[in-house]
Design a protein around this motif. Structure first.
Motif, PDB file in Angstrom:
ATOM      1  N   ARG A 144       0.848  -1.184   0.000  1.00 29.07           N
ATOM      2  CA  ARG A 144       0.000   0.000   0.000  1.00 29.07           C
ATOM      3  C   ARG A 144       0.886   1.237   0.000  1.00 29.07           C
ATOM      4  O   ARG A 144       2.098   1.145   0.194  1.00 29.07           O
ATOM      5  CB  ARG A 144      -0.938  -0.014   1.196  1.00 29.07           C
ATOM      6  CG  ARG A 144      -0.289   0.098   2.550  1.00 29.07           C
ATOM      7  CD  ARG A 144      -1.365   0.035   3.647  1.00 29.07           C
ATOM      8  NE  ARG A 144      -2.539   0.796   3.283  1.00 29.07           N
ATOM      9  CZ  ARG A 144      -3.798   0.442   3.605  1.00 29.07           C
ATOM     10  NH1 ARG A 144      -4.019  -0.647   4.304  1.00 29.07           N
ATOM     11  NH2 ARG A 144      -4.818   1.193   3.217  1.00 29.07           N
ATOM     12  N   SER A 145       0.299   2.394  -0.192  1.00 22.12           N
ATOM     13  CA  SER A 145       1.073   3.634  -0.237  1.00 22.12           C
ATOM     14  C   SER A 145       1.535   4.032   1.158  1.00 22.12           C
ATOM     15  O   SER A 145       1.060   3.508   2.173  1.00 22.12           O
ATOM     16  CB  SER A 145       0.243   4.756  -0.863  1.00 22.12           C
ATOM     17  OG  SER A 145      -0.889   5.026  -0.057  1.00 22.12           O
ATOM     18  N   GLY A 146       2.465   4.987   1.200  1.00 20.90           N
ATOM     19  CA  GLY A 146       3.002   5.462   2.462  1.00 20.90           C
ATOM     20  C   GLY A 146       4.440   5.024   2.648  1.00 20.90           C
ATOM     21  O   GLY A 146       5.060   4.448   1.745  1.00 20.90           O
ATOM     22  N   GLU A 147       4.967   5.289   3.827  1.00 19.07           N
ATOM     23  CA  GLU A 147       6.339   4.902   4.166  1.00 19.07           C
ATOM     24  C   GLU A 147       6.374   4.345   5.588  1.00 19.07           C
ATOM     25  O   GLU A 147       5.623   4.779   6.474  1.00 19.07           O
ATOM     26  CB  GLU A 147       7.287   6.101   4.058  1.00 19.07           C
ATOM     27  CG  GLU A 147       7.506   6.606   2.644  1.00 19.07           C
ATOM     28  CD  GLU A 147       8.541   7.705   2.601  1.00 19.07           C
ATOM     29  OE1 GLU A 147       9.136   8.018   3.659  1.00 19.07           O
ATOM     30  OE2 GLU A 147       8.767   8.258   1.507  1.00 19.07           O
ATOM     31  N   GLY A 148       7.245   3.378   5.786  1.00 14.56           N
ATOM     32  CA  GLY A 148       7.450   2.821   7.111  1.00 14.56           C
ATOM     33  C   GLY A 148       6.252   2.072   7.662  1.00 14.56           C
ATOM     34  O   GLY A 148       6.119   1.905   8.876  1.00 14.56           O
ATOM     35  N   ILE A 149       5.377   1.604   6.789  1.00 15.05           N
ATOM     36  CA  ILE A 149       4.169   0.898   7.226  1.00 15.05           C
ATOM     37  C   ILE A 149       4.397  -0.605   7.171  1.00 15.05           C
ATOM     38  O   ILE A 149       4.771  -1.153   6.129  1.00 15.05           O
ATOM     39  CB  ILE A 149       2.958   1.270   6.350  1.00 15.05           C
ATOM     40  CG1 ILE A 149       2.655   2.760   6.470  1.00 15.05           C
ATOM     41  CG2 ILE A 149       1.731   0.433   6.730  1.00 15.05           C
ATOM     42  CD1 ILE A 149       1.630   3.256   5.469  1.00 15.05           C
ATOM     43  N   LYS A 150       4.191  -1.276   8.273  1.00 13.38           N
ATOM     44  CA  LYS A 150       4.244  -2.730   8.338  1.00 13.38           C
ATOM     45  C   LYS A 150       3.248  -3.157   9.408  1.00 13.38           C
ATOM     46  O   LYS A 150       3.584  -3.255  10.584  1.00 13.38           O
ATOM     47  CB  LYS A 150       5.654  -3.233   8.643  1.00 13.38           C
ATOM     48  CG  LYS A 150       5.801  -4.750   8.501  1.00 13.38           C
ATOM     49  CD  LYS A 150       7.247  -5.191   8.666  1.00 13.38           C
ATOM     50  CE  LYS A 150       7.384  -6.693   8.454  1.00 13.38           C
ATOM     51  NZ  LYS A 150       8.788  -7.144   8.628  1.00 13.38           N
ATOM     52  N   THR A 151       2.025  -3.404   8.982  1.00  6.56           N
ATOM     53  CA  THR A 151       0.912  -3.644   9.892  1.00  6.56           C
ATOM     54  C   THR A 151       0.513  -5.116   9.850  1.00  6.56           C
ATOM     55  O   THR A 151       0.064  -5.614   8.806  1.00  6.56           O
ATOM     56  CB  THR A 151      -0.298  -2.767   9.516  1.00  6.56           C
ATOM     57  OG1 THR A 151       0.111  -1.400   9.442  1.00  6.56           O
ATOM     58  CG2 THR A 151      -1.419  -2.936  10.521  1.00  6.56           C
ATOM     59  N   GLU A 152       0.668  -5.790  10.977  1.00  3.96           N
ATOM     60  CA  GLU A 152       0.324  -7.212  11.032  1.00  3.96           C
ATOM     61  C   GLU A 152      -1.197  -7.381  11.008  1.00  3.96           C
ATOM     62  O   GLU A 152      -1.943  -6.590  11.589  1.00  3.96           O
ATOM     63  CB  GLU A 152       0.905  -7.864  12.284  1.00  3.96           C
ATOM     64  CG  GLU A 152       0.770  -9.378  12.307  1.00  3.96           C
ATOM     65  CD  GLU A 152       1.548 -10.025  13.442  1.00  3.96           C
ATOM     66  OE1 GLU A 152       1.894 -11.212  13.332  1.00  3.96           O
ATOM     67  OE2 GLU A 152       1.820  -9.319  14.439  1.00  3.96           O
ATOM     68  N   VAL A 153      -1.649  -8.451  10.357  1.00  3.66           N
ATOM     69  CA  VAL A 153      -3.068  -8.763  10.248  1.00  3.66           C
ATOM     70  C   VAL A 153      -3.424  -9.758  11.348  1.00  3.66           C
ATOM     71  O   VAL A 153      -2.823 -10.834  11.434  1.00  3.66           O
ATOM     72  CB  VAL A 153      -3.393  -9.342   8.861  1.00  3.66           C
ATOM     73  CG1 VAL A 153      -4.881  -9.658   8.740  1.00  3.66           C
ATOM     74  CG2 VAL A 153      -2.975  -8.353   7.774  1.00  3.66           C
TER      75      VAL A 153
END
Length: 321
Positions: free
Chosen positions: A35-44
């Motif tokens: 997805r767009s953005g920076e520094g994003i790492k979101t666990e599901v």
């Protein structure tokens, strides 16, 4: 005199010598959700160890994959804006096109497969343009924009395209579009036998692609149909698919074997989100020996006839290997 099969099992080295099937790191394609953005790492939450990532994090993830011997990924995009026709998927600056370009710049040796569909990009969550009269996807209208999507992926630098929407005629449509635009050597891995399965639930969490109405039973396959499953894959082979696929995998080992015996094309299986989540949560609860069951499952896919395994377990399997 009865045969003593155990003679070949009593020594670990002999067991290895006579072992019929093997699981290797280069059997795997690892899914990435960008997805767009920076520094994003979101666990599901429903898929421990699986993340939505910004492109910079996906690039870093490729370093980890390469260190494990995994050089093939399949990309799924999560756009900022969704609409009725999935416009982001038709934009040369959309999330998938942007991600492919960035990953190929940073990791030119990575083999980047793109999932070609519209469910992640539409506000209704279905795999194409809606036929509102019949409340299903309009097959032929979706084919028209699928060809556009394929060209965008190809121009961005995709190494292989994998259409997942189960539209009739999709392989012929993509092959015609790609060949007509100078991409005759770009392979297509068809989701040739894809069932309308209950095993996809966690994927819809990570891809944000749950349908807003109805389900996908009008275009994905009935899980009860074996002969039709074979016919679907053979039809895609005749239209020019380079690799076939069965999805899901675990509950469809008989179908994998049927198709393996019906074609000489390479065969992939998609070890889907629900299969992954079951093992993850059962392991966390102490109900199974997680690593042992995971490896046994992968071996089962190979034994059934799979050449390629798309799996969220790929990093863990490669680490064990």
């Amino acid at each position: 005199m009865f045969q003593r099969f155990r003679r070949n099992r009593l020594n670990s080295h002999l067991r290895a010598l006579v072992r019929e099937y093997h699981v290797r790191a280069d059997d795997f394609i690892y899914p990435l959700f960008v997805r767009s953005g920076e520094g994003i790492k979101t666990e599901v939450a429903s898929m421990p160890g699986v993340f939505q990532m910004s492109i910079d994090e996906a690039i870093r993830e490729c370093d980890t994959l390469k260190a494990l011997g995994i050089y093939s990924i399949i990309l799924f995009g999560i756009p900022d804006v969704k609409d009725s026709v999935g416009s982001d998927a038709l934009d040369e600056n959309g999330i998938i096109a942007t991600a492919v370009k960035a990953i190929k710049r940073a990791h030119p040796e990575m083999f980047v497969v793109t999932d070609l569909c519209f469910c992640e990009y539409t506000d209704h969550g279905h795999c194409g343009i809606i036929d509102h009269v019949h409340e299903t996807v309009d097959n032929d209208a979706t084919l028209a924009i699928s060809g556009q999507q394929a060209i965008i992926h190809a121009q961005a630098g995709a190494d292989m395209i994998a259409p997942s929407g189960m539209m009739d005629g999709i392989i012929e449509t993509l092959r015609t579009a790609l060949d007509g635009n100078g991409f005759e050597n770009l392979p297509v891995m068809s989701y040739s036998t894809k069932f309308a399965s209950g095993y996809y639930g966690p994927f819809r969490d990570v891809a944000e692609s749950t349908p807003s109405f109805g389900d996908r039973a009008t275009y994905q396959m009935d899980p009860a149909n074996r002969r039709e499953a074979i016919a679907e894959s053979i039809a895609d082979e005749m239209q020019g698919a380079d690799i076939l696929m069965v999805k899901p995998a675990l509950a469809y080992l008989d179908i994998i074997r049927d198709i393996r015996e019906a074609t000489s094309l390479p065969l992939a299986v998609y070890n889907v989100s629900g299969e992954y989540a079951m093992l993850k949560h059962a392991g966390a609860a102490g109900l199974i020996d997680y690593e042992r069951v995971m490896m046994e499952t992968m071996l089962g896919f190979k034994r059934a006839g799979a050449d390629i395994i798309i799996s969220y377990h790929a990093k863990e399997v490669a680490g064990l290997l």
